[in-house]
Design a protein around this motif. Structure first.
Motif, PDB file in Angstrom:
ATOM      1  N   ALA A 121      67.236  60.053  48.828  1.00 50.03           N
ATOM      2  CA  ALA A 121      67.883  59.509  49.927  1.00 50.03           C
ATOM      3  C   ALA A 121      69.290  59.096  49.772  1.00 50.03           C
ATOM      4  O   ALA A 121      70.029  59.471  50.819  1.00 50.03           O
ATOM      5  CB  ALA A 121      67.101  58.094  50.074  1.00 50.03           C
ATOM      6  N   PHE A 122      69.885  58.924  48.726  1.00 51.17           N
ATOM      7  CA  PHE A 122      71.203  58.699  48.605  1.00 51.17           C
ATOM      8  C   PHE A 122      71.818  60.236  48.587  1.00 51.17           C
ATOM      9  O   PHE A 122      73.029  60.280  49.341  1.00 51.17           O
ATOM     10  CB  PHE A 122      71.717  58.269  47.171  1.00 51.17           C
ATOM     11  CG  PHE A 122      71.771  56.731  46.980  1.00 51.17           C
ATOM     12  CD1 PHE A 122      72.211  56.122  47.898  1.00 51.17           C
ATOM     13  CD2 PHE A 122      70.822  56.231  46.091  1.00 51.17           C
ATOM     14  CE1 PHE A 122      72.325  54.548  47.649  1.00 51.17           C
ATOM     15  CE2 PHE A 122      70.715  54.792  46.184  1.00 51.17           C
ATOM     16  CZ  PHE A 122      71.768  54.055  46.898  1.00 51.17           C
ATOM     17  N   ALA A 124      70.949  62.568  50.447  1.00 47.32           N
ATOM     18  CA  ALA A 124      70.776  63.181  51.970  1.00 47.32           C
ATOM     19  C   ALA A 124      71.868  62.176  52.694  1.00 47.32           C
ATOM     20  O   ALA A 124      72.533  62.799  53.654  1.00 47.32           O
ATOM     21  CB  ALA A 124      69.212  62.628  52.555  1.00 47.32           C
ATOM     22  N   LEU A 125      71.828  61.116  52.406  1.00 43.91           N
ATOM     23  CA  LEU A 125      72.924  60.207  52.951  1.00 43.91           C
ATOM     24  C   LEU A 125      74.514  60.739  52.664  1.00 43.91           C
ATOM     25  O   LEU A 125      75.160  60.715  53.586  1.00 43.91           O
ATOM     26  CB  LEU A 125      72.771  58.671  52.734  1.00 43.91           C
ATOM     27  CG  LEU A 125      73.787  57.588  53.336  1.00 43.91           C
ATOM     28  CD1 LEU A 125      73.458  57.522  54.818  1.00 43.91           C
ATOM     29  CD2 LEU A 125      73.548  56.361  52.642  1.00 43.91           C
ATOM     30  N   GLU A 126      74.508  60.898  51.605  1.00 47.99           N
ATOM     31  CA  GLU A 126      76.097  61.391  51.021  1.00 47.99           C
ATOM     32  C   GLU A 126      76.345  62.734  51.770  1.00 47.99           C
ATOM     33  O   GLU A 126      77.364  63.266  52.306  1.00 47.99           O
ATOM     34  CB  GLU A 126      76.196  61.348  49.663  1.00 47.99           C
ATOM     35  CG  GLU A 126      76.290  59.914  49.054  1.00 47.99           C
ATOM     36  CD  GLU A 126      76.440  60.080  47.509  1.00 47.99           C
ATOM     37  OE1 GLU A 126      76.733  61.114  47.065  1.00 47.99           O
ATOM     38  OE2 GLU A 126      75.840  59.279  46.642  1.00 47.99           O
ATOM     39  N   VAL A 128      75.093  64.147  54.556  1.00 49.33           N
ATOM     40  CA  VAL A 128      75.474  64.003  55.909  1.00 49.33           C
ATOM     41  C   VAL A 128      77.021  63.464  56.416  1.00 49.33           C
ATOM     42  O   VAL A 128      77.736  63.873  57.109  1.00 49.33           O
ATOM     43  CB  VAL A 128      74.295  63.298  56.589  1.00 49.33           C
ATOM     44  CG1 VAL A 128      74.926  63.004  58.221  1.00 49.33           C
ATOM     45  CG2 VAL A 128      73.039  63.971  56.475  1.00 49.33           C
ATOM     46  N   ALA A 129      76.997  62.438  55.468  1.00 50.65           N
ATOM     47  CA  ALA A 129      78.394  61.599  55.485  1.00 50.65           C
ATOM     48  C   ALA A 129      79.709  62.272  55.309  1.00 50.65           C
ATOM     49  O   ALA A 129      80.713  62.404  55.989  1.00 50.65           O
ATOM     50  CB  ALA A 129      78.408  60.432  54.496  1.00 50.65           C
ATOM     51  N   SER A 153      75.622  70.475  55.061  1.00 53.19           N
ATOM     52  CA  SER A 153      74.704  69.246  54.440  1.00 53.19           C
ATOM     53  C   SER A 153      73.472  69.682  53.774  1.00 53.19           C
ATOM     54  O   SER A 153      73.289  69.162  52.785  1.00 53.19           O
ATOM     55  CB  SER A 153      74.228  68.376  55.737  1.00 53.19           C
ATOM     56  OG  SER A 153      75.066  68.026  56.370  1.00 53.19           O
TER      57      SER A 153
END
Length: 457
Positions: A121-122, A124-126, A128-129, A153
């Motif tokens: 989850a981290f 994927a979040l990083e 995309v960010a 990404s």
């Protein structure tokens, strides 16, 4: 069903590395470890497809060391997602917010599965960010579209996914140690070599110490500007390594006796650096995460925004200086850095002792369960706790202070690989030495392996 159960249930649906049916030989485990290390270096040098050419080389900073990352490559995220996920779950478990018995096989299974899901989850979040913020296209005429964002990404996420499975291969017994420790050690070693021999084409052909000596051998090499490696940093690196090796070998011994076998006395050795490198590692992770957020704020808010400038000023004063020149040039930053890292290290040291079960109460309970006692003392946990308190808490304070002081001094004098990196590297090398020595002993004396219930493939 709690949060940890939900995460574990989701994690069990992901493909997992199977444990070997029988323990592989030492040489086979070393081979697997070497293969994973080579793959790490390959990924650290493969540029992300679809972005403008990036300068992969450059100065070795704290974030790059702690997260074993490499800018503009498949290892851009490094071990950041899995380290952050593991730290969060361990803190929650240690603080009893999440009830999980890590001594129980079922508890460890849940922990591993939940950590994998949270790390993904981290990641994927990083990923995309990093891309949506336009980090890789700043200063270029290229206008990225949705397909560019998705492609980059995906590469970042797959890189982090491979790191997670590399660690799982190591942890399941195919390799030695963990991929996290291995990659941190590799990153520190790479940073030291880069500081010695590195060149940056078009920017600084004499970046490393050796190229600088060849091109301009004079007294300016004692303290170079811009955080470039210098002779002061070289000698600081040697001194830090020697002192760390010495301190990590020191022990404080507590006399004990056995309740079962009267008259037999021994000693329980407590490490002088009781909290090992954990406090300064936590400080490093905290500052590295703040630096990561700073980069994201720059991408989304712009460097001219008021919020970014306030935030970046705070992070600037918390970040380590790069060498003597920068330390002298900005004494306020140096003073704030020294004070903040010292205080945070002591706080995290006490916190870790309580969370990790190293406090006097739990250590006393372990002694009682093991049938041990201190000579002249009643075999009562409360009595033992009072005695151990005189050893453990002063050791916690002193060891936290010592590791903070060593890292701070090393950073001020510009030690190669950063002070935090050297501290972690020496500790990891000690761990690998102990593990390899143990495995060699078990292979040399098969009877020991039978006693421990281990078999070789």
């Amino acid at each position: 069903m709690g949060v940890i159960d939900v995460l574990a249930a989701v994690g069990e649906r992901f493909p997992a590395v199977r444990k070997p049916e029988r323990k592989p030989t030492l040489y086979r485990r070393l081979a697997w470890t070497g293969v994973i290390l080579v793959l790490y270096f390959i990924m650290s040098n493969i540029p992300l497809y679809g972005i403008p050419p990036q300068n992969i080389g450059g100065q070795v900073d704290l974030q790059r060391i702690i997260f074993a990352s490499s800018a503009g490559t498949l290892m851009e995220l490094g071990i950041g997602p899995i380290v952050t996920a593991s730290l969060i779950i361990q803190v929650l478990v240690g603080a009893k917010i999440i009830k999980l018995d890590l001594a129980d096989p079922e508890g460890r299974r849940k922990f591993t599965s939940a950590q994998k899901v949270l790390a993904l989850a981290f990641a994927a979040l990083e990923a995309v960010a990093f891309t949506v913020g336009g980090r890789y296209w700043v200063g270029t005429a290229i206008e990225p579209g949705p397909l560019d964002y998705a492609l980059v990404s995906l590469q970042l996420f797959l890189g982090a996914l491979l790191v997670i499975y590399f660690d799982e291969v190591m942890q399941k017994g195919w390799g030695i140690g963990s991929a996290i420790s291995l990659f941190i050690l590799a990153g520190v070693a790479q940073g030291v070599v880069w500081s010695m021999f590195g060149t940056i084409p078009g920017v600084a052909l004499d970046y490393g110490l050796v190229p600088a000596i060849i091109s301009n051998p004079d007294l300016t090499l004692l303290a170079r500007p811009n955080g470039f490696p210098d002779l002061t940093g070289f000698f600081a690196t040697l001194a830090a390594i020697i002192l760390l090796v010495y301190l990590q070998a020191m022990r404080v011994e507590i006399p004990i006796t056995s309740e079962r076998f009267k008259g037999i006395r021994s000693r329980v050795p407590l490490q002088f650096i009781y909290v090992t490198n954990i406090p300064i590692l936590l400080v490093g992770i905290l500052v590295s995460d703040l630096l990561l957020i700073q980069g994201l704020l720059a991408d989304y808010l712009g460097v001219e925004s008021r919020a970014y400038q306030i935030y970046s000023s705070i992070v600037y004063y918390l970040s380590p200086p790069r060498g003597v020149v920068q330390s002298i040039a900005d004494p306020v930053k140096t003073a704030v850095f020294i004070a903040s890292w010292t205080v945070l290290s002591i706080i995290f040291g006490y916190m870790w002792v309580e969370i990790a079960g190293l406090n006097p109460r739990e250590q006393a309970e372990r002694l009682i369960k093991g049938g041990l006692a201190i000579p002249g003392m009643r075999s009562d946990p409360r009595v033992l706790e009072r005695v151990l308190r005189r050893y453990i808490y002063p050791l916690t304070f002193l060891s936290s202070l010592i590791v903070a002081a060593m890292v701070i001094v090393a950073d001020i004098f510009g030690a190669y690989g950063t002070g935090t990196g050297l501290l972690l590297a020496v500790g990891i090398i000690n761990q690998y030495y102990a593990m390899i020595t143990r495995e060699r002993a078990l292979e040399t004396y098969p009877l020991l392996r039978r006693i421990l219930g281990e078999e070789v493939v």
